[in-house]
Design a protein around this motif. Structure first.
Motif, short mmCIF file in Angstrom:
data_model
loop_
_atom_site.label_atom_id
_atom_site.label_comp_id
_atom_site.label_asym_id
_atom_site.label_seq_id
_atom_site.Cartn_x
_atom_site.Cartn_y
_atom_site.Cartn_z
N TYR A 43 25.09 -6.40 14.97
CA TYR A 43 24.68 -5.29 15.83
C TYR A 43 23.27 -5.54 16.34
N MET A 44 23.05 -5.24 17.62
CA MET A 44 21.74 -5.47 18.23
C MET A 44 20.91 -4.18 18.26
N ASP A 45 20.97 -3.42 17.17
CA ASP A 45 20.20 -2.19 17.08
C ASP A 45 19.51 -2.14 15.73
N GLU A 46 18.99 -0.96 15.39
CA GLU A 46 18.27 -0.82 14.13
C GLU A 46 19.17 -1.05 12.93
N ILE A 47 20.44 -0.65 13.01
CA ILE A 47 21.37 -0.87 11.91
C ILE A 47 21.58 -2.36 11.68
N GLY A 48 21.76 -3.10 12.77
CA GLY A 48 21.92 -4.55 12.64
C GLY A 48 20.68 -5.22 12.09
N ARG A 49 19.51 -4.76 12.52
CA ARG A 49 18.26 -5.33 12.02
C ARG A 49 18.12 -5.11 10.53
N ASN A 50 18.44 -3.90 10.06
CA ASN A 50 18.34 -3.61 8.63
C ASN A 50 19.38 -4.39 7.83
N ALA A 51 20.56 -4.59 8.42
CA ALA A 51 21.58 -5.39 7.73
C ALA A 51 21.10 -6.82 7.55
N ARG A 52 20.50 -7.39 8.60
CA ARG A 52 19.98 -8.76 8.49
C ARG A 52 18.81 -8.83 7.52
N GLN A 53 17.97 -7.79 7.52
CA GLN A 53 16.82 -7.77 6.62
C GLN A 53 17.27 -7.73 5.16
N PHE A 54 18.26 -6.89 4.87
CA PHE A 54 18.76 -6.82 3.50
C PHE A 54 19.45 -8.13 3.10
N SER A 55 20.16 -8.75 4.02
CA SER A 55 20.83 -10.02 3.72
C SER A 55 19.82 -11.08 3.30
N LYS A 56 18.69 -11.15 4.01
CA LYS A 56 17.64 -12.11 3.66
C LYS A 56 17.02 -11.76 2.31
N LEU A 57 16.85 -10.45 2.09
CA LEU A 57 16.22 -10.01 0.85
C LEU A 57 17.09 -10.35 -0.36
N ILE A 58 18.37 -10.07 -0.28
CA ILE A 58 19.25 -10.33 -1.42
C ILE A 58 19.44 -11.83 -1.63
N ASP A 59 19.34 -12.60 -0.54
CA ASP A 59 19.43 -14.06 -0.67
C ASP A 59 18.20 -14.61 -1.38
N ASN A 60 17.03 -14.04 -1.11
CA ASN A 60 15.82 -14.47 -1.80
C ASN A 60 15.88 -14.15 -3.29
N LEU A 61 16.50 -13.00 -3.62
CA LEU A 61 16.63 -12.64 -5.04
C LEU A 61 17.55 -13.60 -5.78
N ARG A 62 18.41 -14.26 -5.02
CA ARG A 62 19.33 -15.22 -5.64
C ARG A 62 18.57 -16.34 -6.34
N GLY A 63 17.35 -16.62 -5.88
CA GLY A 63 16.55 -17.67 -6.51
C GLY A 63 16.05 -17.29 -7.89
N LYS A 64 16.11 -16.01 -8.26
CA LYS A 64 15.64 -15.56 -9.56
C LYS A 64 16.73 -15.63 -10.63
N GLY A 65 17.95 -15.83 -10.23
CA GLY A 65 19.04 -15.87 -11.20
C GLY A 65 20.37 -15.52 -10.55
N LYS A 66 21.38 -15.36 -11.37
CA LYS A 66 22.71 -15.04 -10.88
C LYS A 66 22.82 -13.55 -10.61
N LEU A 67 23.14 -13.22 -9.38
CA LEU A 67 23.16 -11.81 -8.97
C LEU A 67 24.24 -11.01 -9.69
N HIS A 68 25.36 -11.65 -10.03
CA HIS A 68 26.42 -10.90 -10.71
C HIS A 68 26.05 -10.59 -12.15
N GLU A 69 25.05 -11.30 -12.68
CA GLU A 69 24.56 -11.00 -14.03
C GLU A 69 23.34 -10.08 -13.98
N GLY A 70 22.69 -10.03 -12.82
CA GLY A 70 21.52 -9.17 -12.66
C GLY A 70 20.22 -9.95 -12.65
N VAL A 71 19.32 -9.60 -11.75
CA VAL A 71 18.00 -10.24 -11.69
C VAL A 71 16.94 -9.14 -11.75
#
Length: 442
Positions: A43-71
């Motif tokens: 989406y080319m609006d604020e909803i799409g921007r927030n979706a992309r922002q969260f996707s990057k954020l959760i991907d960065n957290l992946r570097g701290k450990g396994k997300l299904h186990e919790g970081v």
């Protein structure tokens, strides 16, 4: 005891950093939520921007450990992507359809039942901006809450820009005789810069005085711009007089106005902008813009060039300009605007990347802007420009905004203690008796 918060998709699309708002508790993101966020990334609006922002954020957290186990995250909490607890068995007797909302509720319900079997099980709370999801959860005995961390104010605490103070008649006489008063002579409470003070007689007479707090917050003085009429528009109540003071002051570069429909926000702003642009030459151009957010169902694509496409969206602005120019014939306003060349009416779609110096800028319907969008607009303002943001926070057409987290309310609260800005809340409708009655009753 620590808690488990299960987040709905709309929470992440409203605030992609919401996972950091739950202190030292555990935040659970159902797998279906990731799928819903992924579907919004294009989406080319604020909803799409927030979706992309969260996707990057959760991907960065992946570097701290396994997300299904919790970081672990700041400030001491934990984030986990929930792959289990998705059984629909306990839910299908009440809500048979396996919709995404019901699948999210199922995850929270299964987690709650599992925690109840433990000796010291944690409380499970479903967090959603969707009222019906919260209703469904409550019907199942599951605790559900709205996400409120993005609100800049609580209920009925929006800054009005003025205050009433009851004083003795001698104080008001001194105010006029000396051209001002020290704040300490009125009250011990501090005031914001450019806040208005309505002084009334403590003994009940009709005497009153109107002043504005100086930028240093130590003095209250009479209005500098002693004008109650601009371009044939006369202020009809005390709040409109306050608005004109803010609109005509050179030292106030940001003006915010909130008020119900018909209180005169747009008309006063246009009149003040036209006078300072056309008559006084303070600004090179008057720019009027509003967000393209429909009231009801969109009518689809519109024919014509850009100006023709924008005309239906900008018609409320043209209605006010027709009143100010006192036009009688069809097309007369377009002829006047083409001849002047200093008035520009446009949508906010094209504002990113611009720099706008030496201009009087009016942003109408600003309550439909998000925090990010209003930041983008204010950072476009160049040297020697003035910007006016106005709207009615109770009339919001944006699906993820409300009266307390929209961009207009955000600016009002963040700038109320800044010397470069002023604010006033208009309370009395002047459009017509019917319009005021509708605004109050409906």
């Amino acid at each position: 005891m620590k808690k488990i918060y299960v987040l709905d998709t709309n929470v992440l699309l409203q605030d992609p950093y919401s996972i950091f708002s739950f202190q030292d508790n555990e935040v659970v993101i159902p797998a279906i939520v990731l799928e819903e966020v992924d579907s919004k990334k294009r989406y080319m609006d604020e909803i799409g921007r927030n979706a992309r922002q969260f996707s990057k954020l959760i991907d960065n957290l992946r570097g701290k450990g396994k997300l299904h186990e919790g970081v672990h995250i700041e400030p001491g909490g934990k984030v986990r992507v929930e792959l289990n607890h998705k059984s629909f068995q306990r839910l299908k007797d009440w809500f048979a359809d396996m919709t995404n909302d019901n699948r999210i509720i199922a995850v929270a319900l299964n987690l709650m039942l599992e925690e109840q079997e433990k000796n010291e099980g944690r409380k499970v709370i479903l967090v959603s901006k969707d009222a019906l999801v919260r209703v469904k959860a409550d019907a199942l005995g599951l605790t559900a809450e709205d996400y409120l961390s993005d609100r800049v104010v609580e209920l009925d605490h929006v800054y009005p820009g003025y205050v009433e103070v009851y004083v003795e008649a001698e104080v008001m006489q001194s105010f006029y005789a000396n051209g001002g008063l020290a704040i300490s002579e009125l009250t011990k409470h501090p005031f914001y810069p450019h806040q208005f003070i309505i002084m009334k007689d403590a003994l009940g007479s009709s005497s009153s005085a109107l002043g504005k707090v100086e930028p240093d917050g130590k003095m209250v003085k009479p209005f500098v711009c002693d004008i109650d009429q601009v371009w044939g528009i006369r202020s009809r109540n005390v709040q409109q007089r306050m608005a004109l003071e803010l609109l005509l002051r050179d030292d106030i570069h940001l003006v915010t106005m909130i008020g119900k429909a018909g209180t005169g926000k747009t008309l006063l702003s246009l009149a003040a902008g036209l006078m300072q642009t056309e008559d006084m030459g303070k600004y090179k151009k008057l720019v009027v813009a509003r967000p393209v957010v429909p009231l009801g169902k969109d009518i689809g694509y519109l024919p014509g060039e850009k100006d023709e496409k924008l005309r239906p969206w900008m018609q409320p602005i043209y209605d006010n300009l027709e009143y100010l120019f006192n036009t009688k014939k069809p097309g007369e306003l377009d002829h006047i605007l083409a001849g002047m060349g200093s008035i520009q009416v446009e949508a906010l779609t094209y504002i990113r990347g611009r720099s706008i110096p030496d201009q009087f800028i009016i942003i109408d319907e600003a309550q439909n802007l998000t925090k990010h969008e209003v930041k983008t607009i204010l950072t476009r303002v160049g040297e020697r420009s003035k910007i006016v943001l106005m709207g009615d926070p109770q009339q919001i057409d944006h699906p993820y905004l409300d009266e307390y987290n929209n961009g207009l309310t955000y600016v009002v609260e963040k700038f109320k203690d800044q010397t470069a800005s002023g604010h006033v809340k208009l309370v009395k409708g002047e459009r017509s008796g019917l319009a005021q009655l509708a605004a109050d009753l409906l």
